[in-house]
Design a protein around this motif. Structure first.
Motif, mmCIF file in Angstrom:
data_model
loop_
_atom_site.group_PDB
_atom_site.id
_atom_site.type_symbol
_atom_site.label_atom_id
_atom_site.label_comp_id
_atom_site.label_asym_id
_atom_site.label_seq_id
_atom_site.Cartn_x
_atom_site.Cartn_y
_atom_site.Cartn_z
ATOM 1 N N THR A 193 78.395 37.031 -22.436
ATOM 2 C CA THR A 193 77.505 36.219 -23.270
ATOM 3 C C THR A 193 78.112 34.847 -23.554
ATOM 4 O O THR A 193 77.379 33.846 -23.581
ATOM 5 N N THR A 194 79.429 34.792 -23.735
ATOM 6 C CA THR A 194 80.073 33.506 -23.965
ATOM 7 C C THR A 194 79.950 32.602 -22.740
ATOM 8 O O THR A 194 79.674 31.406 -22.863
ATOM 9 N N GLY A 195 80.134 33.187 -21.560
ATOM 10 C CA GLY A 195 79.999 32.409 -20.334
ATOM 11 C C GLY A 195 78.592 31.885 -20.146
ATOM 12 O O GLY A 195 78.387 30.729 -19.744
ATOM 13 N N ALA A 196 77.595 32.719 -20.443
ATOM 14 C CA ALA A 196 76.202 32.286 -20.302
ATOM 15 C C ALA A 196 75.869 31.199 -21.318
ATOM 16 O O ALA A 196 75.161 30.231 -21.000
ATOM 17 N N ARG A 197 76.384 31.335 -22.534
ATOM 18 C CA ARG A 197 76.109 30.333 -23.568
ATOM 19 C C ARG A 197 76.735 28.996 -23.211
ATOM 20 O O ARG A 197 76.117 27.942 -23.392
ATOM 21 N N LYS A 198 77.959 29.030 -22.677
ATOM 22 C CA LYS A 198 78.604 27.778 -22.292
ATOM 23 C C LYS A 198 77.927 27.151 -21.084
ATOM 24 O O LYS A 198 77.871 25.927 -20.962
ATOM 25 N N ALA A 199 77.404 27.981 -20.184
ATOM 26 C CA ALA A 199 76.721 27.446 -19.003
ATOM 27 C C ALA A 199 75.391 26.798 -19.386
ATOM 28 O O ALA A 199 74.970 25.825 -18.758
ATOM 29 N N ALA A 200 74.724 27.323 -20.413
ATOM 30 C CA ALA A 200 73.416 26.797 -20.799
ATOM 31 C C ALA A 200 73.526 25.565 -21.697
ATOM 32 O O ALA A 200 72.540 24.845 -21.868
ATOM 33 N N PHE A 201 74.701 25.309 -22.243
ATOM 34 C CA PHE A 201 74.870 24.192 -23.166
ATOM 35 C C PHE A 201 74.786 22.877 -22.406
ATOM 36 O O PHE A 201 75.449 22.696 -21.383
ATOM 37 N N ARG A 202 73.947 21.946 -22.882
ATOM 38 C CA ARG A 202 73.713 20.642 -22.241
ATOM 39 C C ARG A 202 73.318 20.810 -20.776
ATOM 40 O O ARG A 202 73.883 20.169 -19.887
ATOM 41 N N ASN A 203 72.364 21.697 -20.525
ATOM 42 C CA ASN A 203 71.938 21.988 -19.168
ATOM 43 C C ASN A 203 70.424 22.140 -19.155
ATOM 44 O O ASN A 203 69.811 22.465 -20.173
ATOM 45 N N ILE A 210 68.731 29.715 -21.394
ATOM 46 C CA ILE A 210 69.775 30.708 -21.632
ATOM 47 C C ILE A 210 69.491 31.976 -20.835
ATOM 48 O O ILE A 210 70.407 32.643 -20.358
ATOM 49 N N ALA A 211 68.216 32.309 -20.630
ATOM 50 C CA ALA A 211 67.868 33.505 -19.856
ATOM 51 C C ALA A 211 68.275 33.350 -18.396
ATOM 52 O O ALA A 211 68.805 34.293 -17.792
ATOM 53 N N GLU A 212 68.051 32.169 -17.825
ATOM 54 C CA GLU A 212 68.453 31.930 -16.442
ATOM 55 C C GLU A 212 69.963 32.006 -16.288
ATOM 56 O O GLU A 212 70.472 32.605 -15.338
ATOM 57 N N CYS A 213 70.691 31.403 -17.225
ATOM 58 C CA CYS A 213 72.150 31.413 -17.156
ATOM 59 C C CYS A 213 72.694 32.832 -17.322
ATOM 60 O O CYS A 213 73.634 33.237 -16.628
ATOM 61 N N LEU A 214 72.102 33.590 -18.242
ATOM 62 C CA LEU A 214 72.544 34.970 -18.450
ATOM 63 C C LEU A 214 72.264 35.817 -17.215
ATOM 64 O O LEU A 214 73.100 36.637 -16.810
ATOM 65 N N ALA A 215 71.109 35.619 -16.596
ATOM 66 C CA ALA A 215 70.772 36.372 -15.386
ATOM 67 C C ALA A 215 71.758 36.072 -14.258
ATOM 68 O O ALA A 215 72.242 36.999 -13.591
ATOM 69 N N LEU A 216 72.063 34.794 -14.060
ATOM 70 C CA LEU A 216 73.018 34.440 -13.013
ATOM 71 C C LEU A 216 74.412 34.976 -13.309
ATOM 72 O O LEU A 216 75.125 35.426 -12.410
ATOM 73 N N GLU A 217 74.796 34.940 -14.578
ATOM 74 C CA GLU A 217 76.104 35.459 -14.984
ATOM 75 C C GLU A 217 76.208 36.953 -14.682
ATOM 76 O O GLU A 217 77.210 37.439 -14.148
ATOM 77 N N LEU A 218 75.155 37.707 -15.013
ATOM 78 C CA LEU A 218 75.150 39.147 -14.771
ATOM 79 C C LEU A 218 75.137 39.460 -13.284
ATOM 80 O O LEU A 218 75.842 40.385 -12.843
ATOM 81 N N ILE A 219 74.367 38.708 -12.507
ATOM 82 C CA ILE A 219 74.302 38.958 -11.060
ATOM 83 C C ILE A 219 75.660 38.700 -10.424
ATOM 84 O O ILE A 219 76.127 39.490 -9.598
ATOM 85 N N ASN A 220 76.305 37.603 -10.798
ATOM 86 C CA ASN A 220 77.614 37.282 -10.217
ATOM 87 C C ASN A 220 78.675 38.287 -10.642
ATOM 88 O O ASN A 220 79.571 38.618 -9.853
ATOM 89 N N ALA A 221 78.611 38.777 -11.871
ATOM 90 C CA ALA A 221 79.604 39.738 -12.339
ATOM 91 C C ALA A 221 79.387 41.109 -11.716
ATOM 92 O O ALA A 221 80.337 41.882 -11.582
ATOM 93 N N ALA A 222 78.158 41.414 -11.329
ATOM 94 C CA ALA A 222 77.868 42.734 -10.766
ATOM 95 C C ALA A 222 78.264 42.839 -9.300
ATOM 96 O O ALA A 222 78.321 43.944 -8.760
#
Length: 89
Positions: free
Chosen positions: A62-72, A76-88
């Motif tokens: 969640t921290t990684g997704a929040r930092k990725a979505a900041f000033r972007n 946040i849903a897109e960033c969280l989805a990409l974060e989960l896909i890459n981690a999986a």
């Protein structure tokens, strides 16, 4: 909910399974703790309990997704989805 829909559209996999795989992969296996009395303290490697692994994995994702979505432009849903896909992977 939006993140799970994005995961399903991108990967054609079950979003819950992607979430479980991401949590399994991103949890730390060992950590370091301070050992020693008042004056001399050194770091000692220790194993991480399963519950702490899960909690820390969720925190890191969640921290990684929040930092990725900041000033972007991405949400946040897109960033969280990409974060989960890459981690999986």
């Amino acid at each position: 909910q939006h993140a799970f829909e994005i995961i399903n559209l991108i990967t054609d996999l079950n979003p819950i399974q992607v979430l479980v795989d991401a949590i399994m992969n991103s949890g730390p296996r060992e950590d370091s703790t301070r050992v020693g009395s008042a004056g001399t303290a050194r770091r000692q490697a220790v194993d991480v309990s399963p519950l702490r692994r899960v909690n820390q994995a969720i925190y890191l994702l969640t921290t990684g997704a929040r930092k990725a979505a900041f000033r972007n432009i991405k949400t946040i849903a897109e960033c969280l989805a990409l974060e989960l896909i890459n981690a999986a992977k």
